[in-house]
Design a protein around this motif. Structure first.
Motif, PDB file in Angstrom:
ATOM      1  N   SER A 189       0.825  -1.199   0.000  1.00 15.96           N
ATOM      2  CA  SER A 189       0.000   0.000   0.000  1.00 15.96           C
ATOM      3  C   SER A 189       0.863   1.255   0.000  1.00 15.96           C
ATOM      4  CB  SER A 189      -0.925   0.001   1.218  1.00 15.96           C
ATOM      5  OG  SER A 189      -1.691   1.182   1.278  1.00 15.96           O
ATOM      6  N   LEU A 190       1.923   1.246   0.811  1.00 16.11           N
ATOM      7  CA  LEU A 190       2.822   2.388   0.864  1.00 16.11           C
ATOM      8  C   LEU A 190       3.511   2.612  -0.481  1.00 16.11           C
ATOM      9  CD1 LEU A 190       4.135   4.589   2.566  1.00 16.11           C
ATOM     10  CD2 LEU A 190       5.855   2.918   3.292  1.00 16.11           C
ATOM     11  N   GLN A 191       3.917   1.529  -1.118  1.00 19.69           N
ATOM     12  CA  GLN A 191       4.552   1.632  -2.435  1.00 19.69           C
ATOM     13  C   GLN A 191       3.577   2.187  -3.474  1.00 19.69           C
ATOM     14  OE1 GLN A 191       5.823  -2.460  -2.847  1.00 19.69           O
ATOM     15  NE2 GLN A 191       7.873  -2.037  -2.074  1.00 19.69           N
ATOM     16  N   GLN A 192       2.321   1.776  -3.408  1.00 13.80           N
ATOM     17  CA  GLN A 192       1.314   2.281  -4.333  1.00 13.80           C
ATOM     18  C   GLN A 192       1.055   3.766  -4.114  1.00 13.80           C
ATOM     19  OE1 GLN A 192      -1.914  -0.384  -3.465  1.00 13.80           O
ATOM     20  NE2 GLN A 192      -1.174  -2.003  -4.811  1.00 13.80           N
ATOM     21  N   TRP A 193       1.024   4.183  -2.843  1.00 17.85           N
ATOM     22  CA  TRP A 193       0.853   5.607  -2.548  1.00 17.85           C
ATOM     23  C   TRP A 193       2.033   6.409  -3.065  1.00 17.85           C
ATOM     24  CZ3 TRP A 193      -3.142   8.435  -1.252  1.00 17.85           C
ATOM     25  CH2 TRP A 193      -4.243   7.832  -0.639  1.00 17.85           C
ATOM     26  N   ASP A 194       3.227   5.909  -2.818  1.00 16.02           N
ATOM     27  CA  ASP A 194       4.420   6.607  -3.302  1.00 16.02           C
ATOM     28  C   ASP A 194       4.392   6.726  -4.826  1.00 16.02           C
ATOM     29  OD1 ASP A 194       5.348   6.904  -0.743  1.00 16.02           O
ATOM     30  OD2 ASP A 194       6.735   5.207  -0.821  1.00 16.02           O
ATOM     31  N   ALA A 195       3.959   5.666  -5.493  1.00 18.84           N
ATOM     32  CA  ALA A 195       3.895   5.687  -6.960  1.00 18.84           C
ATOM     33  C   ALA A 195       2.871   6.717  -7.442  1.00 18.84           C
ATOM     34  CB  ALA A 195       3.541   4.299  -7.490  1.00 18.84           C
ATOM     35  N   LEU A 196       1.718   6.784  -6.737  1.00 21.06           N
ATOM     36  CA  LEU A 196       0.684   7.747  -7.121  1.00 21.06           C
ATOM     37  C   LEU A 196       1.183   9.179  -6.936  1.00 21.06           C
ATOM     38  CD1 LEU A 196      -2.166   8.486  -7.983  1.00 21.06           C
ATOM     39  CD2 LEU A 196      -2.915   8.148  -5.610  1.00 21.06           C
TER      40      LEU A 196
ATOM     41  N   VAL B  49      -9.523   3.409  -6.832  1.00 17.35           N
ATOM     42  CA  VAL B  49      -9.005   2.038  -6.873  1.00 17.35           C
ATOM     43  C   VAL B  49      -8.074   1.782  -5.696  1.00 17.35           C
ATOM     44  CG1 VAL B  49      -7.619   0.403  -8.206  1.00 17.35           C
ATOM     45  CG2 VAL B  49      -9.241   1.910  -9.369  1.00 17.35           C
ATOM     46  N   GLN B  50      -7.215   2.764  -5.406  1.00 16.87           N
ATOM     47  CA  GLN B  50      -6.244   2.630  -4.330  1.00 16.87           C
ATOM     48  C   GLN B  50      -6.925   2.431  -2.976  1.00 16.87           C
ATOM     49  OE1 GLN B  50      -3.011   2.433  -4.270  1.00 16.87           O
ATOM     50  NE2 GLN B  50      -2.535   2.788  -2.122  1.00 16.87           N
ATOM     51  N   LEU B  51      -7.992   3.185  -2.726  1.00 12.25           N
ATOM     52  CA  LEU B  51      -8.677   3.114  -1.443  1.00 12.25           C
ATOM     53  C   LEU B  51      -9.758   2.039  -1.399  1.00 12.25           C
ATOM     54  CD1 LEU B  51      -9.134   6.927  -0.684  1.00 12.25           C
ATOM     55  CD2 LEU B  51      -7.559   5.351   0.429  1.00 12.25           C
ATOM     56  N   GLU B  52     -10.066   1.453  -2.560  1.00 11.56           N
ATOM     57  CA  GLU B  52     -11.112   0.439  -2.666  1.00 11.56           C
ATOM     58  C   GLU B  52     -12.442   0.986  -2.146  1.00 11.56           C
ATOM     59  OE1 GLU B  52      -9.523  -2.952  -0.606  1.00 11.56           O
ATOM     60  OE2 GLU B  52      -8.361  -3.605  -2.334  1.00 11.56           O
ATOM     61  N   VAL B  53     -12.826   2.149  -2.664  1.00 13.53           N
ATOM     62  CA  VAL B  53     -14.088   2.786  -2.294  1.00 13.53           C
ATOM     63  C   VAL B  53     -14.953   2.931  -3.541  1.00 13.53           C
ATOM     64  CG1 VAL B  53     -13.121   4.011  -0.330  1.00 13.53           C
ATOM     65  CG2 VAL B  53     -13.085   5.089  -2.586  1.00 13.53           C
TER      66      VAL B  53
END
Length: 310
Positions: A143-150, A177-181
């Motif tokens: 999740s942290l890696q995905q946030w950093d990428a975003l 998509v990232q937050l699954e909302v």
């Protein structure tokens, strides 16, 4: 069943009432919570209801025997991870092989040596907990890696002078998509524009023509102070902290939102809009890492909006 929140829960399954009572007593004395089932069918039902941390399963039972029950447990939600200790009078190699083939984590034979049972249960629970913690750590890292990428992608768009509307469309789609909302909304105060990403089957703010998607009138003072609004469960909201008016509920009801998070977009002390996240399927606790990451993201988006107006 009498179990504390942090107390491991053991599902004891045996068709013999005396054996169930002995197993219950042994597990209770070890400090575990216990729920009982007298056969395989009840085992499956109790598992779905209580979601225990471990199953002590008798192999030989009338009707749905322990082997078949074990196999079916493994196909249920979470059943692929739960430790299942098979208890059997059968100690031949074929029975042992069959127990492992249907998914038993370990087995112990009758008559039971209670000290051995205690050690097996403790070891299996510890191993399951360690596996869960490792999986959680892996998920947090991903999740942290995905946030950093975003954030890196947004910074890259800013460096390339990407049109602000393109940047905002990209961000809300990625964020949902990232937050699954089910819905992410970004609105601006100046030109009163709205950008939205919504999951299929859920109503759009744009289609409903809502006048106040960010509940500006409800939380104007809060936003001016740079604070966020986090509502974990609209139906069970703590009135002392964030009381929802009838007007606010009327705004959220057609959107089918159950949990709402709103982060103001602020740059150089100037409030430019807000970022709204709606979870519609279930309530949701907005934890601190999520709110901090959204705050950082909102700061970047505020810079982009400010650059666009200059």
């Amino acid at each position: 069943m009498d179990s504390q929140p942090d107390q491991p829960l053991i599902l004891v399954v045996d068709d013999d009432r005396s054996m169930r009572s002995l197993l219950n007593l042994a597990m209770t004395e070890e400090g575990y919570g216990v729920v009982e089932a007298k056969d395989g069918e009840q085992c499956l039902s109790e598992y779905m209801h209580y979601q225990p941390d471990m199953v002590l399963l008798d192999a030989v039972m009338p009707g749905l025997d322990g082997f078949t029950c074990c196999q079916r447990l493994r196909s249920l939600p979470g059943g692929d991870r739960i430790p299942i200790l098979m208890i059997t009078v059968l100690d031949d190699q074929d029975s042992v092989d069959r127990a492992f083939a249907v998914g038993a984590t370990d087995y112990i034979t009758k008559p039971i040596y209670w000290a051995v049972l205690s050690q097996r249960v403790r070891r299996l629970l510890a191993a399951a907990q360690a596996l869960t913690q490792a999986e959680q750590a892996t998920q947090q890292l991903q999740s942290l890696q995905q946030w950093d990428a975003l954030l890196a992608e947004i910074l890259q768009c800013l460096c390339k002078s990407t049109p602000v509307l393109t940047l905002l469309d990209f961000t809300v789609a990625k964020l949902r998509v990232q937050l699954e909302v089910e819905r992410v909304i970004l609105y601006t105060l100046g030109d009163q524009s709205i950008v939205e990403s919504v999951a299929p089957g859920y109503p759009s703010v744009l289609e409903l023509c809502l006048a106040d998607p960010g509940l500006e009138e409800e939380y104007k003072t809060v936003y001016q102070q740079g604070q966020i609004v986090a509502i974990d469960d609209i139906e069970q909201e703590d009135i002392e902290q964030t009381e929802l008016s009838d007007v606010a509920i009327a705004q959220l009801t057609p959107l089918k939102a159950k949990a709402v998070l709103i982060v103001p977009l602020i740059s150089h002390g100037q409030r430019l809009g807000g970022l709204c996240v709606h979870q519609c399927i279930t309530p949701r606790h907005w934890d601190q890492p999520t709110t901090e990451r959204l705050t950082n993201l909102s700061n970047l988006l505020a810079i982009a909006l400010l650059m666009n107006t200059n």
